[in-house]
Design a protein around this motif. Sequence first.
Motif, short mmCIF file in Angstrom:
data_model
loop_
_atom_site.label_atom_id
_atom_site.label_comp_id
_atom_site.label_asym_id
_atom_site.label_seq_id
_atom_site.Cartn_x
_atom_site.Cartn_y
_atom_site.Cartn_z
N GLU A 18 1.05 2.55 6.56
CA GLU A 18 0.22 3.92 7.04
C GLU A 18 1.20 5.15 7.22
O GLU A 18 0.88 6.27 7.06
N ILE A 19 2.45 4.90 8.04
CA ILE A 19 3.45 6.05 8.18
C ILE A 19 3.78 6.73 6.80
O ILE A 19 3.86 7.90 6.68
N ARG A 20 4.13 5.65 5.88
CA ARG A 20 4.50 6.05 4.71
C ARG A 20 3.52 6.94 3.91
O ARG A 20 3.70 8.11 3.44
N ALA A 37 8.94 11.27 11.61
CA ALA A 37 10.41 10.99 11.71
C ALA A 37 10.50 9.98 12.94
O ALA A 37 10.94 8.86 12.95
N LYS A 38 9.89 10.12 14.13
CA LYS A 38 9.88 9.54 15.42
C LYS A 38 9.19 8.23 15.07
O LYS A 38 9.62 7.16 15.72
N LYS A 39 7.77 8.38 14.52
CA LYS A 39 7.02 7.27 14.33
C LYS A 39 7.96 5.92 13.43
O LYS A 39 7.84 4.98 13.93
N ILE A 40 8.49 6.45 12.59
CA ILE A 40 9.18 5.39 11.53
C ILE A 40 10.33 4.81 12.30
O ILE A 40 10.97 3.69 12.09
N GLU A 41 11.04 5.68 13.14
CA GLU A 41 12.23 5.44 13.98
C GLU A 41 11.79 4.35 15.13
O GLU A 41 12.43 3.15 15.00
N ARG A 42 10.76 4.51 15.68
CA ARG A 42 10.17 3.52 16.60
C ARG A 42 9.79 2.16 15.89
O ARG A 42 10.05 1.33 16.51
N LEU A 43 9.26 2.27 14.74
CA LEU A 43 8.89 1.08 14.16
C LEU A 43 10.26 0.36 13.84
O LEU A 43 10.07 -0.89 13.91
N TYR A 44 11.18 1.04 13.35
CA TYR A 44 12.29 0.56 12.81
C TYR A 44 13.08 -0.33 14.08
O TYR A 44 13.30 -1.51 14.14
N ARG A 45 13.09 0.52 15.13
CA ARG A 45 13.33 -0.32 16.57
C ARG A 45 12.72 -1.46 16.87
O ARG A 45 13.33 -2.55 17.25
N VAL A 64 10.85 -3.42 15.00
CA VAL A 64 10.99 -4.66 14.05
C VAL A 64 12.55 -5.33 14.11
O VAL A 64 12.62 -6.45 14.07
N ARG A 65 13.29 -4.39 14.43
CA ARG A 65 14.69 -4.72 14.58
C ARG A 65 15.34 -5.60 15.72
O ARG A 65 16.22 -6.15 15.85
N ARG A 66 14.20 -5.49 16.82
CA ARG A 66 14.64 -6.41 18.06
C ARG A 66 14.64 -7.79 17.90
O ARG A 66 14.13 -8.54 17.09
N GLU A 122 4.59 -11.12 5.11
CA GLU A 122 4.07 -12.16 5.71
C GLU A 122 4.56 -12.39 7.35
O GLU A 122 3.80 -12.98 8.15
N LYS A 123 5.69 -12.12 7.49
CA LYS A 123 6.24 -12.32 8.82
C LYS A 123 5.88 -11.44 9.77
O LYS A 123 5.82 -11.64 11.01
N HIS A 124 5.68 -10.10 9.57
CA HIS A 124 4.94 -9.22 10.42
C HIS A 124 3.93 -8.61 9.66
O HIS A 124 4.15 -7.14 9.34
N PRO A 125 3.00 -8.87 9.34
CA PRO A 125 1.70 -8.17 8.86
C PRO A 125 1.04 -6.97 9.62
O PRO A 125 0.84 -6.01 8.95
N LYS A 126 1.19 -6.94 10.82
CA LYS A 126 0.92 -5.69 11.50
C LYS A 126 1.90 -4.43 11.45
O LYS A 126 1.62 -3.31 11.39
N SER A 127 2.94 -5.04 11.51
CA SER A 127 4.00 -3.86 11.45
C SER A 127 4.08 -3.34 10.05
O SER A 127 4.31 -2.27 9.63
N PHE A 128 3.91 -4.29 8.98
CA PHE A 128 4.12 -4.06 7.56
C PHE A 128 2.68 -3.06 7.46
O PHE A 128 3.14 -2.01 6.65
N THR A 129 1.44 -3.36 8.01
CA THR A 129 0.44 -2.54 7.79
C THR A 129 0.88 -0.96 8.36
O THR A 129 0.20 0.03 7.99
N LYS A 130 1.47 -1.02 9.65
CA LYS A 130 1.81 0.23 10.18
C LYS A 130 2.76 1.10 9.54
O LYS A 130 2.54 2.30 9.28
#
Length: 110
Positions: A40-42, A98-106, A108-110, A29-37
């Motif tokens: 997809e990555i998973r 691995a790079k895609k999920i690392e970028r997504l993590y970075r 979201v954590r900003r 609910e807080k990050h719907p686009k990132s959650f969808t991404k």
Amino acid sequence: MDTNIVTLSLINYIGDYDYYDALTDIDSEKHPKSFTKLSEIRERNKRHITELFPNVKFRDSKNQLLAVGRFKEEVKAKVEKLSKKEIEDYLDTFKKDAKKIERLYRKVRR
């Protein structure tokens, strides 16, 4: 290509992916686009692992990555059957996962 090095590289990419995946807990609910991404990555990574290693058990009943020693020989056996082109393609695929999920993590954590 040295199958030991290729096997280690594949296992490292799988481990890197798993590490960032475990850290990436996104509120839908807080990050719907990132959650969808993330979903997809998973799904993509799961498909890649199943495609290359259909009979290799990487996770335990709690969905945690098993110790490398429990699956490295099966990974190596599969690598030995692949052509050089297939090896390069799979290395690239797992590296990208691995790079895609690392970028997504970075992100979201900003």
